[in-house]
Scaffold this active site. Structure first.
Site, PDB file in Angstrom:
ATOM      1  CG  ASN A  87      -1.847   1.173   1.290  1.00  0.00           C
ATOM      2  OD1 ASN A  87      -1.717   2.117   0.523  1.00  0.00           O
ATOM      3  ND2 ASN A  87      -2.807   1.133   2.197  1.00  0.00           N
ATOM      4  CB  SER A 103       0.246   1.970   4.478  1.00  0.00           C
ATOM      5  OG  SER A 103       0.030   1.551   5.803  1.00  0.00           O
ATOM      6  N   GLY A 104       0.773   4.512   6.421  1.00  0.00           N
ATOM      7  CA  GLY A 104       1.696   5.284   7.245  1.00  0.00           C
ATOM      8  C   GLY A 104       1.962   6.626   6.595  1.00  0.00           C
ATOM      9  CB  THR A 151      -3.002  -1.762  -3.073  1.00  0.00           C
ATOM     10  OG1 THR A 151      -2.555  -0.820  -2.093  1.00  0.00           O
ATOM     11  CG2 THR A 151      -2.539  -3.148  -2.662  1.00  0.00           C
ATOM     12  CG  ASP A 167      -2.805  -3.982  12.042  1.00  0.00           C
ATOM     13  OD1 ASP A 167      -1.739  -4.622  11.901  1.00  0.00           O
ATOM     14  OD2 ASP A 167      -3.048  -3.277  13.034  1.00  0.00           O
ATOM     15  N   GLY A 168      -4.885  -3.507   7.892  1.00  0.00           N
ATOM     16  CA  GLY A 168      -5.902  -3.754   6.874  1.00  0.00           C
ATOM     17  C   GLY A 168      -5.332  -4.432   5.639  1.00  0.00           C
ATOM     18  CB  THR A 169      -2.182  -3.890   3.727  1.00  0.00           C
ATOM     19  OG1 THR A 169      -2.492  -2.517   3.436  1.00  0.00           O
ATOM     20  CG2 THR A 169      -1.499  -4.516   2.526  1.00  0.00           C
ATOM     21  CD  GLU A 186      -9.374  -1.061   7.655  1.00  0.00           C
ATOM     22  OE1 GLU A 186     -10.259  -0.356   7.123  1.00  0.00           O
ATOM     23  OE2 GLU A 186      -8.235  -0.623   7.934  1.00  0.00           O
TER      24      GLU A 186
END
Length: 295
Positions: free
Chosen positions: A9, A12-13, A40, A66-68, A273
């Site tokens: 991702n 992310s972050g 992604t 965590d979602g990834t 999520e």
């Protein structure tokens, strides 16, 4: 030659992986992998990419929050061929599951760890046919993660969740629940509940209890009852954060299967999520379901 699918991702972050990407790919190349790299583009893109990869790769590595990781593990659970090993390079704001696995925050160090191939078989949860890595939850603060803007997460990191949590304090409500595990049924008004397979949830280490094992076929169940006065509120805090964690306001037990029934639909989250509203929730443990690399 061994084949590796790398799903990451880019947002992310703080998007720091863009500065580390060449170093990470160089580590995997030196480890003898032929690589396919997929940034992604939208929600569930990682899930789709990994579903399509059934039987084509020896190792799937993902980088993100965590979602990834949830998308990747959920997709691997659908594979009909032999399931590939999974490597995780954390890049989110909290990264609870990475902490439980002993994966370092430094992305390059995490990539080197993956190349060492120290894997183990880890349990996976399933809630109403949806998979989760480490926590399913309802009630107070469970909407914080998905309501916190990505821009705020990027600027403030873990503090962003605290800011959003404080906004929710005045809105806490209780839910009447019946919880069934084996032959035991408990009822009550609960402001929060979670089924977890992690040493850390919401960035708070130890909240799930002691001696947490990720491969024992059991998840930790924590239920927080409604507080009606300051004393009961103190008992909740003691039950969640003190060393002995004994409290009449917090119910704790281990389970391989648990059923939640409520008198109205309640919002649930999986790995931070949003996971829809449910009146009936059945959670099962899939023991040693995935082969994931740990520290």
């Amino acid at each position: 030659m061994k084949k590796l699918l790398f799903v990451y991702n880019p947002h992310s972050g703080k998007g720091l992986i863009k500065n580390k990407l060449c170093d990470i790919l160089d580590i995997f190349a030196k480890a003898g992998y032929e690589m396919t790299v997929c940034p992604t583009q939208h929600a569930m893109d990682g899930y789709d990419k990994v579903c399509e990869a059934d039987g084509r790769y020896d190792l799937i590595v993902c980088s993100g929050g965590d979602g990834t990781l949830n998308e990747v593990i959920s997709a691997v659970m659908t594979h009909r061929m032999a399931k590939p090993k999974i490597g995780y390079i954390p890049a989110g704001s909290t990264n609870d599951f990475a902490k439980s696995l002993g994966i370092p925050k430094d992305m390059v160090k995490a990539a080197k760890l993956i190349s060492n191939d120290n894997s183990f078989l880890c349990d996976v949860g399933v809630m109403n046919e949806r998979f989760f890595n480490y926590v399913a939850a309802f009630g107070a603060f469970t909407d914080v993660s998905y309501k916190t803007p990505q821009s705020m997460k990027n600027v403030l990191g873990h503090q962003a969740y605290i800011v959003e949590s404080l906004k929710s304090l005045s809105k806490i409500k209780a839910y009447n629940m019946k919880v069934t595990c084996n032959d035991i049924t408990i009822t009550g008004n609960y402001i929060y509940g979670m089924v977890a397979n992690s040493k850390s949830v919401g960035g708070m280490k130890g909240i799930t209890g002691k001696n947490i094992l990720l491969d024992d076929g059991l998840f930790e169940v924590i239920l927080v009852r409604e507080a009606k006065n300051p004393l009961e509120l103190q008992q909740i805090v003691a039950g969640l954060f003190s060393k002995n964690q004994d409290s009449p306001m917090v119910d704790r037990f281990k389970a391989s299967k648990v059923i939640f029934e409520s008198d109205k639909s309640i919002s649930w989250t999986l790995d931070g999520e949003y996971a829809d509203d449910h009146q009936l929730v059945e959670i099962d443990v899939c023991p040693k379901a995935i082969n994931i690399i740990k520290g």
